[in-house]
Design an enzyme around this catalytic site. Structure first.
Site, mmCIF file in Angstrom:
data_model
loop_
_atom_site.group_PDB
_atom_site.id
_atom_site.type_symbol
_atom_site.label_atom_id
_atom_site.label_comp_id
_atom_site.label_asym_id
_atom_site.label_seq_id
_atom_site.Cartn_x
_atom_site.Cartn_y
_atom_site.Cartn_z
ATOM 1 N N GLU A 36 38.780 44.074 32.661
ATOM 2 C CA GLU A 36 37.820 43.188 31.990
ATOM 3 C C GLU A 36 36.896 42.485 32.987
ATOM 4 O O GLU A 36 35.753 42.152 32.663
ATOM 5 C CB GLU A 36 38.579 42.139 31.172
ATOM 6 C CG GLU A 36 38.374 42.101 29.703
ATOM 7 C CD GLU A 36 37.151 42.809 29.135
ATOM 8 O OE1 GLU A 36 36.087 42.159 29.027
ATOM 9 O OE2 GLU A 36 37.230 43.984 28.773
ATOM 10 N N GLY A 37 37.414 42.213 34.206
ATOM 11 C CA GLY A 37 36.561 41.582 35.224
ATOM 12 C C GLY A 37 35.367 42.468 35.548
ATOM 13 O O GLY A 37 34.215 42.005 35.599
ATOM 14 N N HIS A 38 35.626 43.768 35.740
ATOM 15 C CA HIS A 38 34.512 44.698 35.993
ATOM 16 C C HIS A 38 33.595 44.788 34.764
ATOM 17 O O HIS A 38 32.377 44.842 34.897
ATOM 18 C CB HIS A 38 35.048 46.102 36.307
ATOM 19 C CG HIS A 38 35.866 46.186 37.557
ATOM 20 N ND1 HIS A 38 37.232 46.331 37.540
ATOM 21 C CD2 HIS A 38 35.519 46.145 38.861
ATOM 22 C CE1 HIS A 38 37.689 46.379 38.783
ATOM 23 N NE2 HIS A 38 36.672 46.268 39.602
ATOM 24 N N LYS A 150 35.805 36.383 42.292
ATOM 25 C CA LYS A 150 37.203 36.388 42.757
ATOM 26 C C LYS A 150 37.234 36.677 44.257
ATOM 27 O O LYS A 150 37.974 36.053 44.993
ATOM 28 C CB LYS A 150 38.043 37.424 42.010
ATOM 29 C CG LYS A 150 39.498 37.393 42.472
ATOM 30 C CD LYS A 150 40.376 38.312 41.687
ATOM 31 C CE LYS A 150 40.203 39.757 42.091
ATOM 32 N NZ LYS A 150 40.656 40.051 43.478
#
Ligand code: PAF
Length: 257
Positions: A36-38, A150
């Site tokens: 989900e971060g990507h 991050k």
């Protein structure tokens, strides 16, 4: 599905078509094992550009430990499905030979900040990362490139490289995406055992709640983490810890919002 390409020549031909049609390009470099971060980076790029190029390349020169490189998850079929759902137009998946035609003779080196924080524990990591990002930015020739916060030290080093080498591509930092329990999303989370996964959210909570870095370190060590560092600088608290074979990094703002 995004159009899957493997060579720089294929991308240059596509890029020329998009440019001729007046379409701008947003670029998201990744090492795959997407989460989900990507997806948040792809969506940020898709919100600003009609064409989103993503690269999927597990860059051997930024791994300071061979076993980490070998164990890095490679999940291209699932990655393509996630890229499709998040608006990626073209997926560039090069080989090592495509990216390093003359081996490691040439590279980008930063001599100060890259030796601190993660750099003090991962010799050569940031030189390998900056070198591949320089190559990828040159290949992509995009209007903007998107990176997650991050890897905050990585983001600051890339911004510094852009300034030092007069690179035209705008660098966009995007907020950390966390699991509901606070753990920052990372491709490495998949390598945690279930006991390690249960412990992992305490990393973020210690960074947020401990009044000092010494107390954060003590809290983490008592919980069973091996701590590489916890450091406060420029209004942020940075940390890196190890759980078994897995290294996790995170950072939080110290400013009262
Ligand atoms: O953040 C990453 O995934 C990598 O360091 C990057 C920027 C794709 C370079 O290999």
């Amino acid at each position: 599905m995004p159009k899957l390409i493997h060579t720089i020549a294929e991308w240059r031909a596509l890029r020329a078509e998009h440019r001729a049609a007046g379409r701008t390009i947003g670029f998201v470099p990744t090492m795959g094992a997407l989460h989900e971060g990507h997806a948040s980076l792809f969506r940020a790029a898709a919100g600003e550009h009609p064409v989103v190029l993503a690269s999927v390349f597990v860059n051997p020169t930024q791994f300071d430990e061979q076993h980490d490189f070998e164990k890095y998850p490679r999940t291209l079929a699932a990655d393509c499905a996630l890229m499709d759902a998040a608006g990626v137009t073209v997926a560039f998946v090069p080989s090592v030979d495509e990216m390093y035609p003359n081996g490691t003779r040439y590279g980008v080196v930063e001599t100060e900040f890259s030796r601190e924080l993660c750099g003090a524990h991962r010799p050569g990591h940031f030189a390998g990362m900056l070198t591949v990002v320089m190559k990828l930015l040159q290949i992509a020739d995009a209007e903007a490139a998107y990176f997650g916060e991050k890897d905050y030290q990585q983001l600051l080093l890339i911004r510094g490289m852009r300034e030092a080498f007069f690179l035209p591509t705008r660098i966009v930092g995007c907020p950390i995406i966390r699991e509901p329990d606070g753990l920052a999303m990372s491709s490495r989370n998949a390598r945690l055992s279930s006991a390690e996964r249960a412990l992992a959210p305490q990393f973020h909570s210690a960074l947020v709640a401990a009044p000092t870095v010494e107390q954060a370190r003590a809290r983490l060590e008592a919980a069973g983490f091996r701590v590489d560092y916890v450091e406060d600088r420029d209004g942020r608290r940075f940390g890196a810890v190890r759980l078994g074979q897995t290294r996790l990094i995170d950072n939080v703002s110290l400013r009262v919002e």
